[in-house]
Design a protein around this motif. Structure first.
Motif, short mmCIF file in Angstrom:
data_model
loop_
_atom_site.label_atom_id
_atom_site.label_comp_id
_atom_site.label_asym_id
_atom_site.label_seq_id
_atom_site.Cartn_x
_atom_site.Cartn_y
_atom_site.Cartn_z
N MET A 1 0.84 -1.19 0.00
CA MET A 1 0.00 0.00 0.00
C MET A 1 0.88 1.25 0.00
N SER A 2 0.43 2.26 -0.72
CA SER A 2 1.15 3.52 -0.80
C SER A 2 0.29 4.62 -0.21
N ALA A 3 0.92 5.73 0.12
CA ALA A 3 0.17 6.89 0.62
C ALA A 3 -0.11 7.89 -0.49
N PHE A 4 0.40 7.62 -1.71
CA PHE A 4 0.27 8.57 -2.81
C PHE A 4 -0.19 7.87 -4.08
N LEU A 5 -0.71 8.65 -5.00
CA LEU A 5 -1.02 8.14 -6.32
C LEU A 5 0.27 7.80 -7.05
N GLY A 6 0.18 6.94 -8.04
CA GLY A 6 1.36 6.55 -8.79
C GLY A 6 1.55 5.04 -8.70
N PRO A 15 -1.18 7.65 -13.72
CA PRO A 15 -1.80 6.62 -14.56
C PRO A 15 -3.27 6.93 -14.83
N PRO A 16 -3.72 6.78 -16.09
CA PRO A 16 -5.13 7.05 -16.42
C PRO A 16 -6.12 6.22 -15.58
N SER A 17 -5.75 5.00 -15.20
CA SER A 17 -6.66 4.17 -14.38
C SER A 17 -6.91 4.82 -13.03
N GLN A 18 -5.85 5.39 -12.43
CA GLN A 18 -6.03 6.08 -11.15
C GLN A 18 -6.78 7.39 -11.34
N GLN A 19 -6.45 8.12 -12.39
CA GLN A 19 -7.18 9.36 -12.67
C GLN A 19 -8.67 9.08 -12.81
N THR A 20 -9.00 8.03 -13.55
CA THR A 20 -10.40 7.70 -13.81
C THR A 20 -11.16 7.41 -12.53
N ALA A 123 -5.46 16.65 -3.32
CA ALA A 123 -4.09 17.10 -3.62
C ALA A 123 -3.07 16.46 -2.69
N ALA A 124 -3.50 16.01 -1.51
CA ALA A 124 -2.58 15.37 -0.57
C ALA A 124 -2.09 14.02 -1.10
N ALA A 190 -8.34 2.53 -1.35
CA ALA A 190 -7.81 1.19 -1.08
C ALA A 190 -7.90 0.32 -2.32
N SER A 191 -8.93 0.53 -3.13
CA SER A 191 -9.07 -0.25 -4.37
C SER A 191 -7.94 0.07 -5.37
N LEU A 192 -7.26 1.20 -5.14
CA LEU A 192 -6.12 1.59 -5.97
C LEU A 192 -4.79 1.30 -5.30
N GLY A 193 -4.85 0.66 -4.12
CA GLY A 193 -3.62 0.37 -3.38
C GLY A 193 -3.08 1.55 -2.61
N ILE A 194 -3.96 2.50 -2.26
CA ILE A 194 -3.54 3.70 -1.53
C ILE A 194 -4.14 3.67 -0.14
N HIS A 195 -3.32 3.91 0.86
CA HIS A 195 -3.76 3.95 2.24
C HIS A 195 -3.56 5.34 2.80
N ILE A 196 -4.63 5.91 3.36
CA ILE A 196 -4.50 7.23 4.00
C ILE A 196 -4.72 7.08 5.49
N ARG A 197 -3.94 7.83 6.24
CA ARG A 197 -4.06 7.78 7.71
C ARG A 197 -5.22 8.63 8.16
N GLU A 198 -5.83 8.23 9.27
CA GLU A 198 -6.94 9.01 9.86
C GLU A 198 -6.42 10.32 10.40
#
Length: 198
Positions: A1-6, A15-20, A123-124, A190-198
């Motif tokens: 898991m990542s904290a950012f897009l990419g 990536p267009p899939s993440q943008q979409t 933007a975060a 999470a469906s994109l593999g991105i985890h954000i902290r509370e």
């Protein structure tokens, strides 16, 4: 898991899939707000807070317009069921403590808008190496900037003297909306593999 897009594409774009998927969520949320503002607008304004509904309608419409043009869309079969769950979540919830339908609708809109603008920080998610001239990157930054401005109007309305007799009902509705919006946002990321902290 990542904290950012990419990770970023070879040309430095997201990536267009993440943008979409991110754009689809944001278009759903801001589009729902725009539709509901349009329905809530009376033919004639009787109260000062109604003028703010008009301004917010156009700002939400601008956000949707910006995203639809700035996103590099790509087919995403998972979006169908996800979009249905998002659209269901934006529907108005009954407020039994408030008999005035127009006021209850305005409170619903303000609590939903507050949750969307305060709880979603697109933007975060941008990595520091994301291209500043990427239209999608610029759009996410613009949306976050506009959200900060729109949030002030919701705070003024929700904490205003007109709603003092309904403070408990408003607070409960606001907390519930924040939980729902945060949950949907986290699930989509999470469906994109991105985890954000509370």
């Amino acid at each position: 898991m990542s904290a950012f897009l990419g990770p970023l594409e070879a040309d430095g774009r997201l990536p267009p899939s993440q943008q979409t998927r991110v754009a689809a969520f944001l278009v759903s949320a801001h589009g729902a707000l725009a539709r509901q503002y349009a329905l809530a607008l009376p033919a004639r304004f009787d109260a000062a807070w109604q003028t703010e509904l008009n301004a917010q309608l156009y700002r939400e419409s601008e956000i949707v317009s910006l995203l639809t043009r700035a996103t590099a869309w790509t087919p995403d079969l998972a979006l169908g069921p996800m979009a249905v769950s998002w659209e269901m979540a934006w529907l108005p919830e009954p407020m039994e403590a408030i008999a005035d339908d127009a006021r209850a609708q305005a409170i619903h809109l303000a609590t939903l808008a507050h949750a969307v603008h305060a709880g979603i920080r697109p933007a975060a998610l941008l990595p520091t190496e994301a291209r500043a001239d990427d239209p999608f990157v610029a759009a996410l930054r613009r949306i976050e900037f506009e959200s900060g401005r729109l949030l002030q109007a919701q705070i003024l309305f929700l904490k205003g003297p007109d709603l003092l007799p309904y403070r408990d009902a408003v607070s409960a509705a606001l907390e519930r909306r924040h939980r729902e919006v945060r949950k949907l946002w986290r699930e989509m990321l999470a469906s994109l593999g991105i985890h954000i902290r509370e």
